[in-house]
Design an enzyme around this catalytic site. Structure first.
Site, PDB file in Angstrom:
ATOM      1  N   ASP A   1       0.838  -1.199   0.000  1.00  0.00           N
ATOM      2  CA  ASP A   1       0.000   0.000   0.000  1.00  0.00           C
ATOM      3  C   ASP A   1       0.875   1.252   0.000  1.00  0.00           C
ATOM      4  O   ASP A   1       2.090   1.199   0.249  1.00  0.00           O
ATOM      5  CB  ASP A   1      -0.894  -0.045   1.251  1.00  0.00           C
ATOM      6  CG  ASP A   1      -2.180   0.730   1.088  1.00  0.00           C
ATOM      7  OD1 ASP A   1      -2.292   1.529   0.144  1.00  0.00           O
ATOM      8  OD2 ASP A   1      -3.081   0.552   1.935  1.00  0.00           O
TER       9      ASP A   1
ATOM     10  N   ASP B   1     -10.485   2.308  -3.599  1.00  0.00           N
ATOM     11  CA  ASP B   1     -11.072   2.103  -2.274  1.00  0.00           C
ATOM     12  C   ASP B   1     -12.594   2.175  -2.337  1.00  0.00           C
ATOM     13  O   ASP B   1     -13.259   1.939  -1.331  1.00  0.00           O
ATOM     14  CB  ASP B   1     -10.557   3.165  -1.301  1.00  0.00           C
ATOM     15  CG  ASP B   1      -9.260   2.719  -0.639  1.00  0.00           C
ATOM     16  OD1 ASP B   1      -8.866   1.562  -0.842  1.00  0.00           O
ATOM     17  OD2 ASP B   1      -8.650   3.537   0.063  1.00  0.00           O
TER      18      ASP B   1
END
Ligand code: DGJ
Length: 746
Positions: free
Chosen positions: A480, A550
């Site tokens: 990430d 997301d």
């Protein structure tokens, strides 16, 4: 050899079955662009395409000559300040303060295959006969800087890869490279539409189209990552281009940092495309004996509309940019705990989810953020990659063992490039973050950016990550990256090298990825940057899949996945089924629609399975069975977009296998309409004279049998005048409808 050199004309013709790319060495010894487009005959001179004419109010290169005016000539790697007033591809600042250079042809070589680019991701070949390359060497006689322009034409697709390498020979004085683009192409005319993939966090890669106008239109990133805002890609199309017909030029940068993608239309109707590292904030000191390699740009031409362009990128990036054992393998169906638990988990809670996951057929359990240091929220512990033993008493190894005992593989989240101030790493090395001396730093999500330009930072991260991955059996890593760069200054570099930090940061990220891949070649990496803020070809070289967004809402995902598919193959698009109401939007949508959208990606789940009723789990088990049955086709078939969520009100796409004997169609309508017209969805990619049996998955019986010609000319019936009066409706329709059609040769 698919590169022809005509000595008398000093012309290079790069060609394959579909495209031609023709350039020449001009009388000023620089490289001119003659043609890029559909295939032309070889053994012909195209130097007549070097268009020169006498004009007033311009500048000419040669005394007594009123024709050779650099601003009107189509060029391949134009330099700043010597008669070309357009944006340049190269700008060299020399010791005497001058920015004027004279890079002139010295030599060239043509060879089979394609070289690698040192320290940078790039497309590659496995056999030399897959591509031919041309390297043109130019040199500036005054500052001695050498420039190597590299072109590769692939045998099997309409793509040309380009990059540039600067070399400053020993015994000379340094130059500052202020601009070093990867690609410049001057196209004739201005009658183009520009397509870009733009958005923001949680709404990445919308398809945006605009007609080009005189002047500059550009997109780019100065955030240190390619960004959610603009993808490092642009396409130019001729008017009237559709998904299936029309001329399209695609330009894609294999890079994960700052970029500029620009189209400049002159008032004489020439269109210059520039693509490369953003010149803002970039300045590279090229000292004697040093080399600067630009990232690779991949230019594509197709006469078969947007789908034609996308299919070239899909195949090239899937087969010759992605690497490693996962490149050709269907991707594991995973469960990720992020939206299920966020930071609030312990081992038992995770195992409860894993158990249910195993029961429904999931293959991989992924533990997301919150497993290390004291991390119970986003204020702490980034940088300290040791398990939190309060949450996970057996550490990562213990949890991995218990997950594997259930029959699932185990995957783990890292965010290597970041640090919280509340961490052992920051306390020990406050200098290791990007910051300017004596000035405050911006934070993003309470975190600070490690200076990946420093080899010792890369080393420390490698050591910590390798220890975790060595100590437990981990088959997947989610990497990430949750904030953009600010105060980009490295305490480790001298003042004159601060313009290198953005690029050195990216090189450091690539170096860390490569070291981990060398050590753990079997791990499947998935890249992520708050969702899709670093979904770019550079990342695909290391991580063959990327978390697309997301935003996991199915309706929004239609747009995100549709836009993403312009460049990136289905096998790279991370897509999960999440809870309803959706976590980001609060939207309620049926499990069927959520599943039907996510199957056109890598597929997985991201919700608390332990809280779901048995009927949902049973439906998920069916989705997983379906995905296992069709994932080879979906992830590795030829992908066609059929209807756009941005213009058509419905979304549809399909994949077809290589033999054109089997296909799967996804059709999605977010909002229902009453008393609507009949609607049909023409398909693509099928053999006209073959008869196919069509079945709507989940519906009993056959939909019918049709020839490929019928399916592509007439199509599938997707709306039959849907009636709002229940007892008169043939079929009750609602919002959030989706259908999957399986098509197989009879
Ligand atoms: C952003 C990612 O996109 C999410 O999937 C999740 O991993 C969080 N970060 C964790 O902090």
């Amino acid at each position: 050899m698919a590169i022809e050199y005509k000595k008398d004309d000093r012309q290079f013709h790069l060609y394959n079955r579909d495209i031609s790319y023709v350039i020449s060495i001009m009388q000023n010894e620089q490289v001119g662009q003659l043609y890029f487009g559909a295939r032309l005959p070889i053994n012909r001179s195209y130097t007549y395409l070097l268009e020169t004419a006498p004009r007033y109010m311009t500048s000419y290169s040669f005394e007594g000559d009123w024709a050779f005016s650099p601003e009107h000539i189509r060029q391949e790697y134009p330099a700043y300040g010597a008669g070309d007033y357009r944006q340049p591809a190269v700008e060299l600042l020399q010791e005497n303060g001058s920015r004027i250079s004279g890079l002139r042809y010295v030599s060239h070589r043509i060879f089979s295959g394609k070289p690698t680019l040192e320290g940078l991701p790039a497309t590659y070949v496995e056999e030399d006969d897959e591509a031919d390359s041309l390297e043109i060497c130019l040199k500036d006689d005054l500052c001695q800087t050498e420039l190597y322009l590299l072109y590769t034409i692939f045998a099997g697709c309409g793509a040309v890869a380009r990059s540039a390498r600067f070399v400053q020979p020993q015994g000379t004085t340094p130059v500052m490279v202020d601009t070093a683009m990867s690609l410049c192409v001057d196209l004739p005319g201005r009658d183009y539409e520009m397509v870009q993939l733009s958005g923001a966090w949680a709404r990445e890669r919308s398809v945006i189209t605009r007609p080009l106008q005189q002047g500059i239109q550009s997109i780019g990133s100065r955030r240190g990552i390619s960004s959610a805002n603009h993808n490092p890609f642009l396409a130019l199309t001729r008017p009237g281009c559709t998904e299936h017909v029309g001329q399209v030029y695609g330009f894609s940068l294999v890079y994960s940092g700052n970029f500029l993608a620009q189209a400049e239309v002159t008032t004489h109707d020439e269109t210059r495309v520039l693509l490369g590292i953003h010149p803002d904030g970039f300045c590279w000191q090229l000292a004697p004996g040093q080399t600067l390699q630009t990232p690779e740009a991949v230019a594509v031409f197709s006469s078969n509309g947007y789908n034609g362009m996308s299919q070239i990128y899909h195949r090239l990036y899937q087969n010759r940019l992605c690497r490693g054992p996962w490149r050709d393998k269907p991707r594991p169906i995973l469960i990720n705990n992020w939206e299920a638990t966020y930071f609030g988990f312990d081992e038992e809670k995770l195992l409860a989810i894993a158990q249910k996951a195993k029961q429904i057929g999931v293959e991989l359990f992924v533990l997301d953020d919150g497993w290390f240091g004291k991390r119970d929220d986003d204020t702490t512990s980034l940088g300290d990659w040791q398990a939190n033993l309060e949450k996970l008493p057996g550490g990562i190894a213990g949890l991995a063992k218990r997950v594997q005992a259930l029959g699932l593989d185990f995957g783990l989240w890292f965010e290597p490039e970041m640090v919280n101030k509340d961490s052992e790493l920051y306390r020990a090395h406050p200098d290791w973050v990007l910051h300017t001396p004596q000035r405050p730093m911006c934070h993003g999500r309470n975190q600070y950016v490690l200076d990946m330009a420093r080899p010792e930072v890369v080393e420390c991260l490698y050591t910590q990550m390798a220890a975790v991955l060595d100590g437990a059996s981990v088959s997947y890593v989610k990497w990430d990256m949750n904030r953009c760069l600010t105060e980009v200054y490295s305490a480790a570099l001298p003042p004159q090298r601060q313009g290198e930090v953005f690029h050195r940061y990216v090189l450091g990220v690539y170096a860390l990825y490569q070291r981990l891949l060398d050590r753990f070649p079997d791990i499947l990496f998935e890249s992520c940057a708050s969702g899709g803020a670093r979904f770019d070809p550079g990342m695909l070289y290391y991580a063959p899949q990327a978390w697309a967004s997301d935003d996991t809402d199915a309706a929004q995902r239609l747009e995100i996945q549709y836009g993403t598919s312009f460049v990136y193959p289905v096998s790279s698009i991370g897509a999960h089924v999440s809870a309803s109401p959706n976590e980001q939007l609060g939207r309620v949508s049926p499990l069927k629609m959520r599943g039907d959208v996510a199957v056109f990606g890598t597929f997985g789940y991201e919700l608390d399975l332990a809280k779901l009723p048995p009927e949902d789990l049973a439906e998920m088990a069916q989705q997983i069975t379906l995905m296992k049955q069709y994932r080879q086709l979906i992830q590795f078939g030829r992908f066609y977009r059929l209807a756009s969520p941005f213009v058509d009100g419905v979304t549809a796409w399909m994949v077809v296998n290589g033999e054109q004997t089997e296909a799967l169609v996804g059709w999605y309508r977010v909002l229902n309409a009453v008393n609507a017209p009949f609607s049909r969805l023409p398909l693509a990619g099928l053999l006209p004279d073959v008869e196919y049996v069509v079945e709507e998955l989940g519906q009993p019986g056959e939909y019918g049998a049709f020839t490929g010609r019928e399916l592509t000319q007439i199509g599938l019936l997707t709306g039959d005048g849907s009636c709002g009066i229940p007892h008169m409706a043939k079929q009750r329709t609602t919002d959030f409808m989706s259908r999957l059609y399986h098509i197989v040769k009879k």
